[in-house]
Design an enzyme around this catalytic site. Structure first.
Site, PDB file in Angstrom:
ATOM      1  N   ASP A 138      27.240  87.533  28.650  1.00 27.49           N
ATOM      2  CA  ASP A 138      26.964  86.744  29.851  1.00 27.49           C
ATOM      3  C   ASP A 138      26.616  85.337  29.377  1.00 27.49           C
ATOM      4  OD1 ASP A 138      25.861  85.422  32.029  1.00 27.49           O
ATOM      5  OD2 ASP A 138      24.699  87.142  32.724  1.00 27.49           O
ATOM      6  N   TYR A 151      18.709  88.983  31.990  1.00 26.45           N
ATOM      7  CA  TYR A 151      18.370  88.719  33.388  1.00 26.45           C
ATOM      8  C   TYR A 151      17.802  89.999  33.990  1.00 26.45           C
ATOM      9  CZ  TYR A 151      19.450  87.969  38.380  1.00 26.45           C
ATOM     10  OH  TYR A 151      19.397  87.884  39.749  1.00 26.45           O
ATOM     11  N   LYS A 211      26.521  79.661  39.786  1.00 23.63           N
ATOM     12  CA  LYS A 211      25.684  78.693  39.093  1.00 23.63           C
ATOM     13  C   LYS A 211      26.499  77.471  38.658  1.00 23.63           C
ATOM     14  CE  LYS A 211      22.520  81.968  39.492  1.00 23.63           C
ATOM     15  NZ  LYS A 211      23.213  83.223  39.752  1.00 23.63           N
ATOM     16  N   ARG A 270      42.200  92.197  48.982  1.00 27.98           N
ATOM     17  CA  ARG A 270      41.175  93.066  48.402  1.00 27.98           C
ATOM     18  C   ARG A 270      41.455  93.386  46.943  1.00 27.98           C
ATOM     19  NH1 ARG A 270      40.503  98.363  47.879  1.00 27.98           N
ATOM     20  NH2 ARG A 270      42.128  98.981  49.353  1.00 27.98           N
TER      21      ARG A 270
END
Length: 391
Positions: A182, A110, A207, A56
């Site tokens: 980004d 986005y 992507k 984690r």
């Protein structure tokens, strides 16, 4: 490892996609790193190595290895793999701010990133000013004493705008602020973020980095101190990358350079074909001389990318007829895979933005975003021609 004195691996990107961030090979070790499908690891006592105690924390060997590999591709000090691109965007934004702070961001984002900055950050007491990066001095004019970072996409989703990263990078350096970018649409192959003054670069690794439409992942890379701040929030919020997904991402990175070279070439060939088609009103692709940011793109990009967008005749109905007429390319709400995929932003990525705002951002109802895959260009051209005939 070749080193320029900074500790960065200066080998070719094709080499780094295969060997970046890896330990030196040893006799008898597997050529492909194994999947370490364990949530916990023996240890935790005083003096023990604590780097892989608990998955984690993002320190499972698969997670750590793929983060280091993307960092090597970016020429950055450190990299952290997360469960999705939005996890990377959200945790980075939260790690760099607290209540009362301010962010300056490009308005060309986005749709979900825009929603996060418009809704979630203000809920936590963080205000965001959206600016037009094409306007001179826009970044500086929006700056406040409480500003904590600057944020942009390069290229933008879905109109492929390529805004000059120089002005925000210089301002960020002058004020001692991080510049966050980004670069999902570009990948490390087409945009060298560090060389343009970016302090933290984010990818939706779902992507191009993964490249096979079979995983969800995000990555943030940059200065070690900044990435460590994001990692601390990872252990609190928990959007970790599963070890198997990390292994798939590592697999995808091995072919990133080769895939991007072909997708760059195919997308440009198709963009120039669309530009001459009578049923296409507008084509967005940075390699085209008609693109508003063509000169900037030539200067800052190493390749023009596998993404393009077209505005077809017939507005919303024309876009729907076009997409439903495709047989090889497929409508799907993602990008960057080996398959060619199309999407109508008004129905997907920018559905949460009003029609008037979409128009102002250059996203009319007839706009279709195309993620060009690895199919033959002539086959794709035939498919697009048949679909255009249906409009």
């Amino acid at each position: 490892m070749k080193d320029d004195g900074s500790g960065r691996d200066e080998r070719d990107l094709h080499t780094l996609g295969i060997h970046g961030g890896a330990e030196p090979p040893r006799w008898g070790a597997p050529v492909v790193p194994p999947i370490v499908q364990s949530s916990a690891f023996y240890g935790g006592m005083a003096g023990d190595d604590v780097t892989t105690l608990y998955s984690r924390y993002g320190k499972n060997p698969n997670q750590a290895r793929v983060g280091a590999k993307v960092a090597s591709l970016e020429g950055m000090e450190a990299g952290l793999a997360l469960g999705s691109g939005m996890a990377a965007i959200a945790l980075t934004s939260l790690a760099l701010t607290r209540s009362g702070d301010h962010v300056v961001a490009s308005r060309y984002l986005y749709g979900v990133t825009r929603g996060f900055m418009e809704i979630e950050l203000p809920r936590r007491g963080v205000e965001v000013t959206f600016i037009d990066p094409a306007r001179e001095n826009a970044w500086r004019e929006a700056l406040r004493p409480s500003t904590r970072f600057l944020y942009l996409e390069i290229p933008t989703n879905p109109t492929l705008r390529v805004f000059d990263p120089g002005p925000p990078a210089r301002l960020a350096r002058e004020k001692g602020l991080p510049l966050v970018a980004d670069a999902t649409f570009a990948s490390p192959v087409n945009f060298r973020a560090r060389e343009h003054g970016v302090d933290l670069v984010i990818h939706s690794a779902t992507k191009y980095l993964g490249g096979h439409t079979d995983l969800l992942a995000g990555v943030v890379c940059g200065r070690e101190e900044l990435v460590a701040r994001v990692a601390r929030l990872l252990s609190l919020y928990g959007p970790v990358l599963d070890p198997h997904a990390a292994w798939l991402l590592d697999r995808g990175l091995r072919t990133l350079g080769a895939r991007m070279e072909r997708q760059n070439a195919s997308a440009e060939a198709l963009a120039r074909w669309f530009q001459d088609h009578p049923r296409v009103e507008e084509v967005h692709y940075p390699a085209l001389e008609s693109h508003p940011d063509h000169e900037v793109a030539r200067r800052v990009l190493q390749g023009f990318g596998g993404m393009l967008a077209v505005v077809v005749q017939g507005s919303a109905e024309g876009a729907e007829r076009f997409c439903r007429g495709l047989r090889l390319a497929v409508p799907a709400p993602t990008l960057g895979g080996v398959e060619t995929m199309v999407v109508v932003p008004r129905l997907s990525s920018h559905a949460g933005i009003g029609a008037e705002e979409r128009e102002a951002l250059g996203i009319p109802d007839g706009l279709v975003r195309i993620s060009v895959g690895l199919e033959g260009v002539e086959d794709l051209r035939s498919d697009f021609q048949a679909a255009l005939d249906r409009i």
